[in-house]
Write a protein that holds these residues in place. Structure first.
Motif, short mmCIF file in Angstrom:
data_model
loop_
_atom_site.label_atom_id
_atom_site.label_comp_id
_atom_site.label_asym_id
_atom_site.label_seq_id
_atom_site.Cartn_x
_atom_site.Cartn_y
_atom_site.Cartn_z
N ALA A 227 15.38 76.22 -38.04
CA ALA A 227 15.88 76.57 -36.70
C ALA A 227 16.84 75.54 -36.25
O ALA A 227 17.12 74.49 -36.54
CB ALA A 227 14.57 76.33 -35.81
N VAL A 228 17.78 76.12 -35.22
CA VAL A 228 18.76 75.45 -34.55
C VAL A 228 17.96 74.26 -33.81
O VAL A 228 17.01 74.52 -33.17
CB VAL A 228 19.63 76.10 -33.60
N ALA A 229 18.32 72.89 -34.15
CA ALA A 229 17.89 71.76 -33.45
C ALA A 229 18.67 70.81 -33.10
O ALA A 229 19.88 70.76 -33.60
CB ALA A 229 16.70 71.43 -34.35
N GLU A 235 14.85 68.53 -31.04
CA GLU A 235 14.30 69.89 -29.97
C GLU A 235 15.09 71.16 -30.68
O GLU A 235 16.04 71.19 -30.90
CB GLU A 235 14.66 69.65 -28.65
N GLU A 236 14.16 72.25 -30.82
CA GLU A 236 14.58 73.65 -31.21
C GLU A 236 15.33 74.06 -30.22
O GLU A 236 14.91 74.07 -28.97
CB GLU A 236 13.44 74.26 -31.96
N ILE A 237 16.53 74.89 -30.29
CA ILE A 237 17.17 75.48 -29.25
C ILE A 237 16.81 77.15 -29.60
O ILE A 237 17.57 77.63 -30.23
CB ILE A 237 18.59 75.45 -29.51
N SER A 259 23.13 73.07 -37.81
CA SER A 259 23.11 73.87 -36.61
C SER A 259 24.48 74.04 -35.97
O SER A 259 24.78 74.90 -35.37
CB SER A 259 22.17 73.14 -35.58
N ALA A 260 25.23 72.95 -35.65
CA ALA A 260 26.50 72.96 -35.35
C ALA A 260 27.40 74.01 -35.85
O ALA A 260 28.21 74.66 -35.40
CB ALA A 260 27.24 71.66 -35.40
N GLY A 299 14.51 83.41 -33.66
CA GLY A 299 15.53 82.56 -33.69
C GLY A 299 16.45 82.22 -32.56
O GLY A 299 15.78 82.21 -31.39
N THR A 300 17.53 82.05 -32.73
CA THR A 300 18.58 81.63 -31.62
C THR A 300 19.62 82.84 -31.49
O THR A 300 20.15 83.03 -32.38
CB THR A 300 19.18 80.44 -31.71
#
Length: 455
Positions: A227-229, A235-237, A259-260, A299-300
């Motif tokens: 997950a995006v973090a 911290e998960e976004i 993530s970036a 997800g994001t």
């Protein structure tokens, strides 16, 4: 009666007291709107070679097959970085590709070709399964791949010759669309070809982005290792991000490298016209189905929200708010309020304004002693409906409720229950309301109570 845990149990969409068949029927009906909405739409789905290396291909393919059977047109874009690195290691080359663009020599290009070929065959084989009593039973999926991508060399950058590392020049959209119309799945490997016949190594993320933009896809979905973090606090976004929020996160430099990279590509896709870009962790079984066919997803999601249209209401807006409310009061959808009430509560309202015209509104009333916020007067003018403005107002109300520290958002409605159910609200009773609201409840209207738990 406050919102106790026992009360919450009665609000579960999958109530344990119900029989399994009833749960299944309810779930199937809740999924139906998404099936109708996405039938005939094009999704571009990108995933790195890590997904295959980690053994998740055979759990992903049945989900993709199901999506195809439901009428979603799929373009798959795979990566191959870990496989290329393994080929290089086996052949004794002291080269290893990371996340950044790097020069691709002749030996690395040959490894990229071999890796792409092996992965393509693995994917085709996985789609060819059809054993009885498996999710792939009776599936007849045709996977089409080919020279759909024209590439150009990256050239010399800051004095470094990138050799066979390339960038996307053009996507053969006509050929891809013809294949999709024949109900085939199109598979793109991270290789492109120049008009002179040269092959170039491409980044999966750029290729998926270019394909989604060129095909005017409904969604670009990246299946990510996690997950995006953030990298500092972990911290998960999760949930939904406006593109401007995603860009702020990227500028802050707090995201881990994976993530970036994915979030930057998702933001750029939305900027270039893709309505929705998703980052979904492939390690969660069924994650792509949950992301697409449930309201909250797992997800994001990055969207291009019209944030400039949203603003707090002022006394000068009371007349425009009344114009939105009065037709719904007249037909009984809303409780009559009158100018005096709207003026008194105007600070609770948020309005949607474009070019000086107010075309939507929503109000929230906090009951924070019981962890709840009421949402009311969610209205979009009929001339503006169907463009997602109602969703925007709902997301805004949810965001404000979370900021206030509330755990639950509730609405009272007589006409629009299905709209709220589709967006994650669950029917409750008057007893689930805050005590103050219970005392104000108009039993003659018999409004239905819907409650949503905020993450």
């Amino acid at each position: 009666m406050t919102m106790s845990q026992s009360n919450l149990d009665t609000l579960s969409a999958f109530d344990a007291t119900e029989f399994a068949p009833a749960q299944f029927v309810r779930w199937f009906r809740e999924v139906a709107p998404y099936v109708h909405r996405f039938r005939g739409k094009t999704f571009v789905i990108g995933f790195g070679g890590e997904l295959i290396r980690d053994g998740f291909l055979n759990t992903l393919i049945p989900d993709l097959s199901l999506m195809s059977a439901l009428g979603i047109k799929l373009v798959l874009v795979h990566g191959s970085r870990p496989q290329v690195n393994e080929q290089l290691r086996v052949k004794g080359h002291n080269i290893k590709f990371g996340r950044q663009n790097e020069p691709t020599g002749a030996e690395a290009l040959e490894c990229a070709k071999e890796a792409a070929g092996e992965i393509r065959l693995d994917i085709e084989a996985a789609f060819s399964q059809g054993l009885p009593n498996t999710p792939m039973s009776h599936a007849q999926i045709r996977v089409i791949s080919g020279n759909f991508v024209t590439a150009r060399p990256m050239g010399v950058i800051n004095g470094i010759d990138y050799k066979h590392a390339g960038a996307v020049r053009k996507i053969d959209t006509n050929s891809i669309l013809r294949s999709l119309e024949q109900e085939s799945i199109v598979l793109l490997s991270p290789l492109g070809f120049s008009p002179t016949g040269e092959a170039f190594n491409l980044a999966m993320e750029e290729l998926a982005l270019s394909a989604a933009v060129a095909l005017r896809a409904e969604k670009l979905i990246y299946l990510t290792p996690k997950a995006v973090a953030t990298q500092d606090e972990g911290e998960e976004i999760a949930g939904e991000l406006a593109r401007i929020e995603a860009d702020k996160l990227l500028a802050a430099g707090r995201l881990d490298e994976d993530s970036a990279v994915f979030l930057e590509s998702a933001s750029l896709a939305v900027k270039r016209g893709v309505p929705r870009a998703h980052l979904v962790p492939y390690t969660l079984d069924g994650s792509i189905l949950m992301e697409i066919f449930t309201h909250d997803g797992v997800g994001t999601m990055v969207v291009e929200d019209k944030l400039d249209d949203l603003r707090p209401a002022t006394l000068d807006d009371v007349g425009a708010i009344l114009q939105l409310i009065e037709p719904l009061e007249a037909d009984g959808t809303l409780v009559p309020r009158g100018r005096a009430v709207v003026e008194r509560d105007v600070e609770r309202f948020t309005v949607l304004e474009h070019d000086g015209i107010i075309y939507g509104c929503v109000s929230i009333t906090p009951y924070l002693s019981e962890g709840m916020v009421e949402m009311a007067c969610l209205i979009v003018h009929s001339d503006w409906q169907g463009e997602g403005e109602g969703e925007l107002l709902l997301r805004h109300a949810e965001s404000r409720a979370r900021t206030l520290g509330a755990s639950y958002l509730f609405v009272l409605t007589t006409r629009t229950s299905h709209w709220f159910i589709k967006r994650g609200f669950v029917q409750g009773t008057v007893d689930h309301l805050p005590k103050e609201k219970q005392a104000q409840y108009n039993r003659s209207r018999n409004s239905l109570v819907f409650i949503k738990k905020l993450k």
